[in-house]
Design a protein around this motif. Structure first.
Motif, PDB file in Angstrom:
ATOM      1  N   SER A 551      15.300   2.326   7.639  1.00  0.00           N
ATOM      2  CA  SER A 551      15.512   1.165   8.511  1.00  0.00           C
ATOM      3  C   SER A 551      14.235   0.372   8.733  1.00  0.00           C
ATOM      4  O   SER A 551      14.278  -0.793   9.143  1.00  0.00           O
ATOM      5  N   ARG A 552      13.080   1.006   8.464  1.00  0.00           N
ATOM      6  CA  ARG A 552      11.788   0.357   8.680  1.00  0.00           C
ATOM      7  C   ARG A 552      10.861   0.681   7.516  1.00  0.00           C
ATOM      8  O   ARG A 552      11.044   1.690   6.820  1.00  0.00           O
ATOM      9  N   ASP A 553       9.842  -0.172   7.346  1.00  0.00           N
ATOM     10  CA  ASP A 553       8.816   0.083   6.330  1.00  0.00           C
ATOM     11  C   ASP A 553       7.690   0.854   7.015  1.00  0.00           C
ATOM     12  O   ASP A 553       6.701   0.283   7.501  1.00  0.00           O
ATOM     13  N   TYR A 554       7.862   2.177   7.068  1.00  0.00           N
ATOM     14  CA  TYR A 554       6.912   3.010   7.799  1.00  0.00           C
ATOM     15  C   TYR A 554       5.519   2.968   7.165  1.00  0.00           C
ATOM     16  O   TYR A 554       4.509   2.993   7.882  1.00  0.00           O
ATOM     17  N   ALA A 555       5.450   2.913   5.841  1.00  0.00           N
ATOM     18  CA  ALA A 555       4.144   2.874   5.174  1.00  0.00           C
ATOM     19  C   ALA A 555       3.370   1.632   5.579  1.00  0.00           C
ATOM     20  O   ALA A 555       2.158   1.683   5.852  1.00  0.00           O
ATOM     21  N   ALA A 556       4.083   0.481   5.642  1.00  0.00           N
ATOM     22  CA  ALA A 556       3.432  -0.774   6.039  1.00  0.00           C
ATOM     23  C   ALA A 556       2.952  -0.699   7.483  1.00  0.00           C
ATOM     24  O   ALA A 556       1.860  -1.190   7.828  1.00  0.00           O
ATOM     25  N   GLU A 557       3.730  -0.118   8.356  1.00  0.00           N
ATOM     26  CA  GLU A 557       3.329  -0.016   9.762  1.00  0.00           C
ATOM     27  C   GLU A 557       2.123   0.902   9.929  1.00  0.00           C
ATOM     28  O   GLU A 557       1.254   0.656  10.780  1.00  0.00           O
ATOM     29  N   ARG A 558       2.066   1.980   9.132  1.00  0.00           N
ATOM     30  CA  ARG A 558       0.892   2.855   9.215  1.00  0.00           C
ATOM     31  C   ARG A 558      -0.353   2.135   8.706  1.00  0.00           C
ATOM     32  O   ARG A 558      -1.452   2.276   9.262  1.00  0.00           O
ATOM     33  N   ALA A 559      -0.174   1.342   7.633  1.00  0.00           N
ATOM     34  CA  ALA A 559      -1.302   0.558   7.113  1.00  0.00           C
ATOM     35  C   ALA A 559      -1.766  -0.459   8.143  1.00  0.00           C
ATOM     36  O   ALA A 559      -2.974  -0.710   8.306  1.00  0.00           O
ATOM     37  N   ALA A 560      -0.811  -1.061   8.856  1.00  0.00           N
ATOM     38  CA  ALA A 560      -1.154  -2.043   9.891  1.00  0.00           C
ATOM     39  C   ALA A 560      -1.942  -1.392  11.022  1.00  0.00           C
ATOM     40  O   ALA A 560      -2.876  -1.986  11.576  1.00  0.00           O
ATOM     41  N   ALA A 561      -1.577  -0.155  11.369  1.00  0.00           N
ATOM     42  CA  ALA A 561      -2.302   0.561  12.422  1.00  0.00           C
ATOM     43  C   ALA A 561      -3.734   0.828  11.994  1.00  0.00           C
ATOM     44  O   ALA A 561      -4.684   0.685  12.781  1.00  0.00           O
ATOM     45  N   ALA A 562      -3.917   1.205  10.719  1.00  0.00           N
ATOM     46  CA  ALA A 562      -5.274   1.446  10.214  1.00  0.00           C
ATOM     47  C   ALA A 562      -6.085   0.161  10.211  1.00  0.00           C
ATOM     48  O   ALA A 562      -7.284   0.161  10.557  1.00  0.00           O
ATOM     49  N   ALA A 563      -5.450  -0.955   9.843  1.00  0.00           N
ATOM     50  CA  ALA A 563      -6.136  -2.247   9.833  1.00  0.00           C
ATOM     51  C   ALA A 563      -6.514  -2.668  11.246  1.00  0.00           C
ATOM     52  O   ALA A 563      -7.559  -3.295  11.467  1.00  0.00           O
ATOM     53  N   ALA A 564      -5.662  -2.344  12.217  1.00  0.00           N
ATOM     54  CA  ALA A 564      -5.947  -2.714  13.609  1.00  0.00           C
ATOM     55  C   ALA A 564      -7.194  -2.007  14.121  1.00  0.00           C
ATOM     56  O   ALA A 564      -7.927  -2.542  14.954  1.00  0.00           O
ATOM     57  N   VAL A 565      -7.460  -0.819  13.623  1.00  0.00           N
ATOM     58  CA  VAL A 565      -8.681  -0.109  14.016  1.00  0.00           C
ATOM     59  C   VAL A 565      -9.899  -0.838  13.477  1.00  0.00           C
ATOM     60  O   VAL A 565     -10.909  -1.027  14.182  1.00  0.00           O
ATOM     61  N   GLN A 566      -9.815  -1.302  12.204  1.00  0.00           N
ATOM     62  CA  GLN A 566     -10.925  -2.027  11.589  1.00  0.00           C
ATOM     63  C   GLN A 566     -11.198  -3.330  12.327  1.00  0.00           C
ATOM     64  O   GLN A 566     -12.348  -3.762  12.455  1.00  0.00           O
ATOM     65  N   ALA A 567     -10.110  -3.940  12.842  1.00  0.00           N
ATOM     66  CA  ALA A 567     -10.260  -5.222  13.541  1.00  0.00           C
ATOM     67  C   ALA A 567     -10.647  -5.047  14.997  1.00  0.00           C
ATOM     68  O   ALA A 567     -10.810  -6.039  15.720  1.00  0.00           O
TER      69      ALA A 567
END
Length: 732
Positions: A551-567
């Motif tokens: 139902s969701r793109d879990y891989a993309a959401e995990r990548a987004a969380a990692a990117a949010a740390v960098q930002a």
């Protein structure tokens, strides 16, 4: 150097409660082999011991009162001794065991055994009890009168066993001759029938006379497949005796007991006045009309309290050990399907069940302890009044009580019930008694939702009370269903209870521990075979197919969380928490869309009124092979093995408590836990029990009735509990 002698086969024969099994354990120790006789469900126990150069194989035959062969136990005993039992070589000699404090009654079977054409030794057991009654024996005179060697022993204490071993390894005694006599006219008929049996080679020549007495003077001949000449001779002989006014059916008992009484009067000195023994004084309380049942209920409550209180430490240790094994497996083995199978399938499924071994050990230990003290016979006597109100007798209670350990030996124990209708009714209700396989299910539900720390009135553990309630529900259900069967399908009056109350004795710790160890071994064997196989299948069904639409793109959401740390938008701790939550959600959705998830959702509408979701449904379906599989199935479905730091059933408790429906409602609650336990109390979820019931009833009709009524009872029992609980306001 002397050569070893060929092994000598020796059979133990005796009445119930004479200490035969205690003696068998004392002689053979751990060198035992347990199975079943071919074609029947009677337990076959063999052991071995060695004296010098002589190995002795010991066969522990069922405890019986007579060789008249009205029951399956009696048939097996006679057939084994005479070499008629398939795959069981006949014994060279017999060891008859008697209760020295009840010698006159015990010698009835001994006189029959002495007529089977085998050398016989007589072990005079429980001499300590006889001494306490003030009995003294002239052993030489007793041996001379009987014509067999007599050895006094106390099997539970090991007294006299060295002497007994030496006798058993020494020269075989002579085959004893029959010394009691019948009226002259009956003796003539016995002699004629003996000659006919020898001519037709119906039995061994040396055993022909004893067989002639058995066939002529007992009604067993009517049920046996005798050759026409022998059957005709038996019927003709009886007709001649009846024509002379002789009651042939009473002649054997009168002849044997008359001679036995003469022997005992000459060889035993007993006090002139009756002495009230310690057993009599204890029984005044234990078998009291009111105090007896109250004491029995108190003992059972104590046992159930102990199961939770004493087992917790070893359970936690096993829990941690299984968790560490899973962690080591992931560290040592490379990532892949095999590692996932070992950690998430085998260790999660089997490990979740093995954790409950300490509780099963405690339950079995107490049951074996009570049986070895002589209390179980009192329990049957106490329950006879209640059992008769439902159309059964106290004899039915002993198989039912045995079913607390496992319904299979409980059903097999119904062979001692002479009344066919009582036996069938007892077989049908025996699986309602809560066996040890249900204990892991109860322990899981109670441990998660009724912690042992909770106390009622500040004294009694809530966990112990809940466990006691489940066992009590099984008893009430069994008695109620038994009453219904005796009023409908299996009408018939029950015979009065006639049984011996053995003297109280100090239990043999060796015997109790051997019994307890055997139960644990059987449980672990099931864990290593049936549960292991089912765990592997469940893991496969819960893991595949790999490619499913999420139902969701879990891989993309995990990548987004990692990117949010960098930002700088998220801290590392917040990102790690989000990553873990996303992984858990993805795994849960993949399980829901796996093969097992789809199957569970297919049956969920049927189980929803009971408060069960699809995961509970998967556990119930899996448990039809073996009830304890339910725990392992939930561990796999909830992915407990996925967590490297998970601590076995504690992690499963947490998973059950945290699970939610899509609308946010908790899947599990105390009410749902009770509903699950009630279902398992009443459901027929053991294919092995059905197979044994089929063999004991010689028909699939009654196992089908058993399965149908218990499944229906379980469904509507859980429905009443869950819907009634909601109506009363006890949560979802």
């Amino acid at each position: 150097m002397s050569e070893r002698h060929p092994p000598r086969r020796l059979a133990l024969v005796g009445n119930p409660n004479c200490g035969k099994t205690t003696l068998f354990n004392a002689l053979t120790g751990l060198r035992q082999k347990v199975g079943n006789y071919p074609g029947v469900t009677v337990e076959k126990k063999e052991g071995r011991f060695t004296v010098g150069h002589q190995d002795i194989v010991v066969i522990d035959l069922p405890g019986i009162y007579s060789l008249a062969a009205r029951s399956l136990d009696e048939q097996i005993t006679r057939d084994v001794i005479l070499g008629r039992q398939a795959d069981t070589p006949p014994p060279e000699a017999l060891l008859a065991i008697v209760d020295a404090s009840n010698l006159e009654r015990n010698l009835y079977l001994v006189t029959q055994v002495m007529e089977l054409g085998r050398p016989v030794w007589l072990a005079l057991n429980m001499m300590d009890v006889a001494d306490a009654k003030g009995l003294t024996f002239d052993l030489d005179r007793l041996s001379q009168s009987l014509g067999v060697p007599v050895v006094p022993i106390v099997a539970s204490q090991g007294t006299g066993l060295d002497t007994l071993r030496q006798r058993l390894a020494g020269p075989l005694p002579d085959v004893p001759a029959r010394q009691w006599r019948l009226p002259q006219v009956i003796e003539a008929e016995v002699a004629a029938l003996t000659d006919l049996l020898r001519a037709n080679q119906w039995t061994e020549s040396v055993a022909a006379e004893g067989e002639a007495i058995r066939l002529l003077l007992n009604d067993v001949a009517e049920d046996e497949p005798l050759p026409p000449p022998i059957r005709g001779a038996v019927e003709a002989a009886r007709a001649r005796l009846e024509a002379m006014g002789i009651e042939w059916w009473a002649a054997e008992a009168e002849g044997r007991y008359g001679w036995i009484q003469t022997v005992c009067q000459a060889a035993i000195h007993q006090p002139a006045a009756f002495q009230r023994t310690t057993s009599d004084r204890i029984d005044a309380v234990v078998t009291h009309r009111w105090w007896g049942p109250a004491l029995f209920a108190g003992l059972m409550l104590f046992v159930f309290q102990s199961i939770f209180t004493w087992a917790q430490v070893p359970m936690d240790a096993i829990d941690r050990g299984v968790s560490q094994l899973a962690t080591i497996a992931r560290q040592v083995l490379p990532d892949g399907e095999l590692t996932d199978l070992i950690a998430d399938g085998i260790l999660a499924g089997v490990g979740a069940v093995v954790t409950f071994v300490p509780q099963i050990l405690i339950l079995t230990f107490f049951i074996a302890l009570l049986e070895d003290t002589g209390y179980m016979a009192r329990a049957a006597f106490i329950m006879d009044r209640l059992m008769r109100r439902v159309g059964l007798s106290g004899k039915s209670f002993i198989p039912l009580l045995g079913s607390f350990a496992c319904a299979i030996p409980g059903i097999m124990a119904t062979r001692t019930i002479e009344n066919a209708k009582d036996r069938l009714a007892t077989i049908l209700i025996a699986p309602l008694m809560s066996c040890s396989a249900r204990l892991p299910v109860y322990a899981l539900m109670i441990g998660a939702f009724f912690p042992a720390e909770q106390r009622l009135w500040g004294i009694v553990s809530t966990a112990g009370v809940m466990l006691f309630a489940m066992y009590a529900l099984g008893i009430v259900a069994a008695l109620t269903v038994g009453w219904l069967f005796k009023k409908t399908l299996i009408r018939g009056a029950s015979p009065p209870l006639i049984m011996e109350l053995p003297p109280y004795r100090v239990p043999s710790l060796r015997t109790v521990l051997l019994t307890t160890g055997s139960a644990a071994g059987q449980f672990l064997y099931r864990a290593g075979t049936v549960i292991l196989a089912i765990s592997i299948v469940l893991w496969f069904l819960a893991t595949y197919p790999k490619q499913v639409a999420l139902s969701r793109d879990y891989a993309a959401e995990r990548a987004a969380a990692a990117a949010a740390v960098q930002a700088g938008q998220l801290s590392e701790a917040e990102a790690a928490e989000r990553q873990q939550r996303l992984e858990a959600l993805e795994k849960a959705e993949r399980r829901e869309k796996s093969f097992i998830g789809r199957a569970g959702q297919l049956i969920e509408p049927v189980l929803a009124p009971l408060g069960f979701n699809w995961k509970i449904g998967v556990g119930i379906i899996s448990a039809f092979a073996a009830r304890e599989v339910f725990v392992g199935a939930l561990a796999i479905v909830y992915g407990i093995g996925d967590e490297e730091d998970a601590s076995g059933n504690r992690a499963l408790h947490a998973a059950l408590q945290a699970d939610r429906h899509p609308d946010g409602r908790p899947v599990f609650s105390p009410l749902v836990a009770v509903s699950v336990m009630v279902f398992f109390v009443l459901a027929m979820q053991c294919m092995s029990t059905l197979a044994v019931a089929r063999r004991e009833t010689n028909s699939w009709r009654w196992p089908a009735v058993m399965f149908a009524y218990m499944t229906t009872l379980a469904y509507f029992g859980s429905l009443l509990v869950y819907q009634g609980g909601r109506w009363l306001g006890f949560g979802n």
